[in-house]
Design a protein around this motif. Structure first.
Motif, mmCIF file in Angstrom:
data_model
loop_
_atom_site.group_PDB
_atom_site.id
_atom_site.type_symbol
_atom_site.label_atom_id
_atom_site.label_comp_id
_atom_site.label_asym_id
_atom_site.label_seq_id
_atom_site.Cartn_x
_atom_site.Cartn_y
_atom_site.Cartn_z
ATOM 1 N N VAL A 1 -7.093 16.389 19.939
ATOM 2 C CA VAL A 1 -7.701 15.609 18.862
ATOM 3 C C VAL A 1 -7.073 14.209 18.867
ATOM 4 O O VAL A 1 -5.843 14.079 18.916
ATOM 5 C CB VAL A 1 -7.464 16.295 17.496
ATOM 6 N N PRO A 2 -7.883 13.159 18.841
ATOM 7 C CA PRO A 2 -7.319 11.802 18.936
ATOM 8 C C PRO A 2 -6.618 11.367 17.648
ATOM 9 O O PRO A 2 -6.706 12.032 16.616
ATOM 10 C CB PRO A 2 -8.551 10.930 19.220
ATOM 11 N N HIS A 3 -5.959 10.222 17.736
ATOM 12 C CA HIS A 3 -5.251 9.696 16.562
ATOM 13 C C HIS A 3 -5.385 8.175 16.507
ATOM 14 O O HIS A 3 -5.757 7.530 17.477
ATOM 15 C CB HIS A 3 -3.766 10.080 16.611
ATOM 16 N N ARG A 4 -5.056 7.648 15.346
ATOM 17 C CA ARG A 4 -4.913 6.207 15.186
ATOM 18 C C ARG A 4 -3.835 5.926 14.155
ATOM 19 O O ARG A 4 -3.374 6.838 13.463
ATOM 20 C CB ARG A 4 -6.238 5.552 14.800
ATOM 21 N N ILE A 5 -3.441 4.662 14.096
ATOM 22 C CA ILE A 5 -2.398 4.252 13.150
ATOM 23 C C ILE A 5 -3.041 3.459 12.026
ATOM 24 O O ILE A 5 -3.872 2.578 12.274
ATOM 25 C CB ILE A 5 -1.331 3.384 13.860
ATOM 26 N N ASP A 6 -2.650 3.789 10.812
ATOM 27 C CA ASP A 6 -3.098 3.019 9.654
ATOM 28 C C ASP A 6 -2.284 1.727 9.611
ATOM 29 O O ASP A 6 -1.124 1.722 9.193
ATOM 30 C CB ASP A 6 -2.889 3.845 8.380
ATOM 31 N N THR A 7 -2.880 0.648 10.044
ATOM 32 C CA THR A 7 -2.128 -0.605 10.191
ATOM 33 C C THR A 7 -1.894 -1.314 8.860
ATOM 34 O O THR A 7 -1.254 -2.361 8.819
ATOM 35 C CB THR A 7 -2.844 -1.557 11.160
ATOM 36 N N SER A 8 -2.405 -0.731 7.779
ATOM 37 C CA SER A 8 -2.087 -1.321 6.470
ATOM 38 C C SER A 8 -0.706 -0.871 6.002
ATOM 39 O O SER A 8 -0.183 -1.376 5.009
ATOM 40 C CB SER A 8 -3.139 -0.919 5.434
ATOM 41 N N THR A 9 -0.121 0.089 6.711
ATOM 42 C CA THR A 9 1.209 0.576 6.337
ATOM 43 C C THR A 9 2.280 -0.275 6.998
ATOM 44 O O THR A 9 2.002 -1.076 7.886
ATOM 45 C CB THR A 9 1.385 2.048 6.765
ATOM 46 N N VAL A 10 3.489 -0.098 6.543
ATOM 47 C CA VAL A 10 4.577 -0.921 7.067
ATOM 48 C C VAL A 10 5.520 -0.089 7.918
ATOM 49 O O VAL A 10 5.701 1.104 7.699
ATOM 50 C CB VAL A 10 5.385 -1.613 5.935
ATOM 51 N N SER A 11 6.117 -0.778 8.876
ATOM 52 C CA SER A 11 7.066 -0.141 9.770
ATOM 53 C C SER A 11 8.383 0.094 9.040
ATOM 54 O O SER A 11 8.684 -0.556 8.030
ATOM 55 C CB SER A 11 7.279 -1.039 10.984
ATOM 56 N N THR A 12 9.195 0.991 9.572
ATOM 57 C CA THR A 12 10.533 1.188 9.022
ATOM 58 C C THR A 12 11.424 0.001 9.337
ATOM 59 O O THR A 12 12.474 -0.178 8.728
ATOM 60 C CB THR A 12 11.191 2.429 9.641
ATOM 61 N N GLY A 13 11.000 -0.781 10.324
ATOM 62 C CA GLY A 13 11.831 -1.900 10.760
ATOM 63 C C GLY A 13 12.868 -1.484 11.788
ATOM 64 O O GLY A 13 13.555 -2.318 12.362
ATOM 65 N N ILE A 14 12.960 -0.173 12.019
ATOM 66 C CA ILE A 14 13.885 0.308 13.050
ATOM 67 C C ILE A 14 13.096 0.376 14.346
ATOM 68 O O ILE A 14 12.265 1.261 14.544
ATOM 69 C CB ILE A 14 14.447 1.695 12.689
ATOM 70 N N ILE A 15 13.314 -0.584 15.190
ATOM 71 C CA ILE A 15 12.508 -0.707 16.390
ATOM 72 C C ILE A 15 13.301 -0.247 17.598
ATOM 73 O O ILE A 15 14.479 -0.572 17.747
ATOM 74 C CB ILE A 15 12.066 -2.178 16.597
ATOM 75 N N ALA A 16 12.654 0.488 18.429
ATOM 76 C CA ALA A 16 13.307 0.942 19.656
ATOM 77 C C ALA A 16 13.594 -0.257 20.546
ATOM 78 O O ALA A 16 12.896 -1.270 20.476
ATOM 79 C CB ALA A 16 12.398 1.928 20.376
ATOM 80 N N PRO A 17 14.610 -0.170 21.370
ATOM 81 C CA PRO A 17 14.919 -1.265 22.281
ATOM 82 C C PRO A 17 13.688 -1.680 23.084
ATOM 83 O O PRO A 17 12.903 -0.842 23.504
ATOM 84 C CB PRO A 17 15.998 -0.674 23.183
ATOM 85 N N GLU A 18 13.557 -2.961 23.289
ATOM 86 C CA GLU A 18 12.346 -3.484 23.920
ATOM 87 C C GLU A 18 12.271 -3.145 25.407
ATOM 88 O O GLU A 18 11.216 -2.874 25.932
ATOM 89 C CB GLU A 18 12.285 -5.004 23.727
ATOM 90 N N THR A 19 13.410 -3.197 26.052
ATOM 91 C CA THR A 19 13.384 -2.918 27.483
ATOM 92 C C THR A 19 14.282 -1.740 27.790
ATOM 93 O O THR A 19 15.384 -1.633 27.281
ATOM 94 C CB THR A 19 13.870 -4.123 28.307
ATOM 95 N N ARG A 20 13.804 -0.866 28.621
ATOM 96 C CA ARG A 20 14.579 0.300 29.003
ATOM 97 C C ARG A 20 14.347 0.516 30.496
ATOM 98 O O ARG A 20 13.267 0.835 30.917
ATOM 99 C CB ARG A 20 14.119 1.524 28.230
#
Lengths: 395, 90
Positions: free
Chosen positions: A370-389
């Motif tokens: 079953v597919p999914h999407r993100i509700d972009t009206s919500t806000v991130s936790t601000g805890i972002i994974a490292p950009e480069t790995r």
């Protein structure tokens, strides 16, 4: 996190077939690809899944180091003679392309690891391509936790730099799902600039005079992506030749240690009470638990126990092997549909999500995607994974 | 920051889907130097086969030559475990 009902696109079968999903309907006529619903996540939930996936990947890499250092080959059913083959691939940091963590998560509490499909994960085409095009067709402005396609191409670009050989893709002859999954991976390698071919795995040849694996035209194989389990390869007739040839294998041999459910008791032993793990043991657990074959696949031979009594079981071909026990964690349920999240790692990135639904608590090869999407009206936790790995140890 | 791929194009996969999976279980190489699997520079493909060709070198960095191949090759040493099982995933 919520499940919403939708009207499928009127031509959905034709649409997904054109993208390679020939197996969109099960043998009994039920949709395998099911776009009559979708799951909607908040950004904070996606952050939580991403961070849990990266954390679990880190734990797994530490577990590999432990297994090799302590030589726990018997626990992981590595046949004698392959220890150095696996150790060498780890010491040389041979690149991994893809793996999928199966998580139990309902938006509340930390995601829990059900198991790790580290060696031969499927449902990749559905997650990377089919649901992306579904999103573009239905809600193109919406977002999705799915940069799998880009990350796969990046991974193959790295293979091109580090291995530098044409890549042969192999899978079980006559199995359509495996063939199309292998073909999708081949496609991404092709788009990364690699020369590629596909062969059924039984067409691989062993040239004794040259001591090389070859294709049907006697061409030595420099690099092979095998959608075929290590535990099978090591035990088959050609397995004896694996350690002595220069062919590079993807997934790499060290992934044989992570695709065994013996990993689950070891993780719990090494990292007890970790929020993303469930208690697991080689011995039966008190209360409600689930017993899984260490080398089982597709939800086969799984038994749910409650106070020593089997309350639910699946059939299969893996009844003769070793079993591990894992504490039962209620499979998240939405409108009566039980779901497992497949959270994807590609080349060190947590970068995609696929959802499987079933009426029962055990995901099998016929559980609906079953597919999914993100509700972009919500806000991130601000805890972002490292950009480069980069690199298998760089986590 | 978007979490989805900017664009998802398929090349070989589209060609295989159009031709039919069974027709494509072959040993032909797809070479990106030929401009994609069937033309279009990496875009969607409707079944063209111009991406096929034999590679110039074999075995990648190993530098192996084709001399002395002999007839000592055996096949079928992998694949037996899959008998009786379904696919490899879940």
């Amino acid at each position: 996190m919520q499940r919403i009902s939708l009207t499928p696109r009127p031509d959905w079968q034709k649409r997904v077939e054109s993208l390679g999903l020939a197996f969109h309907t099960t043998d009994d006529g039920q949709p395998y690809w099911d776009e009559s619903a979708c799951y909607v996540f908040t950004l904070a939930e996606i952050d939580q899944i991403e961070l849990a996936t990266l954390a679990l990947n880190d734990l797994c890499l530490q577990a590999v180091e432990h297994i090799i250092e302590k030589e726990l080959w018997d626990d992981f059913q590595i046949p004698p003679g392959f220890e150095d083959f696996i150790r060498k691939s780890w010491d040389e940091e041979e690149i991994t392309i893809v793996g999928r963590f199966d998580l139990l998560y309902d938006g509340a509490g930390p995601p829990k690891l059900a198991e790790y499909n580290a060696d031969t994960p499927t449902a990749l085409l559905e997650a990377a391509v089919i649901q992306w095009h579904w999103l573009q067709d239905t809600t193109p402005d919406a977002d999705q936790f799915n940069s799998l396609h880009e990350r796969l191409i990046e991974a193959w670009q790295r293979v091109k730099r580090e291995v530098g050989a044409p890549v042969t893709f192999v899978s079980t002859e006559g199995h359509l799902e495996d063939f199309m999954t292998a073909t999708y991976l081949q496609d991404t390698a092709h788009q990364a600039g690699l020369m590629t071919q596909y062969l059924p795995i039984n067409a691989l040849g062993w040239n004794a005079a040259r001591q090389r694996f070859v294709d049907t035209k006697e061409r030595p194989l420099g690099c092979v992506f095998k959608l075929y389990p290590w535990e099978w390869m090591l035990r088959e007739r050609f397995g004896q030749y694996l350690p002595s040839t220069p062919t590079r294998w993807l997934e790499p041999p060290w992934k044989a240690l992570l695709s065994n459910k013996a990993l689950l008791p070891l993780l719990w032993q090494l990292f007890p009470e970790h929020p993303n793990l469930l208690p697991a043991s080689w011995d039966p657990l008190p209360g409600k638990s689930i017993r899984k074959p260490a080398l089982g696949r597709e939800g086969a031979n799984i038994t749910v126990f409650e106070n020593g009594e089997a309350t639910h079981r699946t059939a299969g071909d893996y009844a003769d092997g070793e079993f591990i026990h894992q504490a039962f964690h209620e499979t998240p349920s939405f409108d009566g549909h039980k779901i497992v999240l497949g959270s994807w790692m590609v080349n060190g990135y947590a970068c995609g999500l696929g959802i499987r639904e079933d009426a029962g608590p055990i995901t099998s090869n016929t559980s609906r995607f079953v597919p999914h999407r993100i509700d972009t009206s919500t806000v991130s936790t601000g805890i972002i994974a490292p950009e480069t790995r980069s690199g298998i140890r760089d986590v | 920051m978007t979490r989805k791929s900017k664009i998802v194009t398929i090349t070989i996969l589209g060609a295989v889907a159009a031709i039919g999976a069974t027709a494509c279980c072959c040993t032909t190489w797809w070479d990106p130097a030929d401009g994609g699997a069937g033309g279009g520079g990496g875009g969607r493909v409707g079944g063209g086969r111009s991406g096929y060709r034999t590679p110039f070198f074999f075995g990648g960095g190993g530098g192996a030559s084709r001399s002395g191949t002999g007839t000592s090759t055996s096949h079928g040493g992998f694949g037996s475990s899959s008998h009786g099982h379904g696919g490899v995933g879940a």
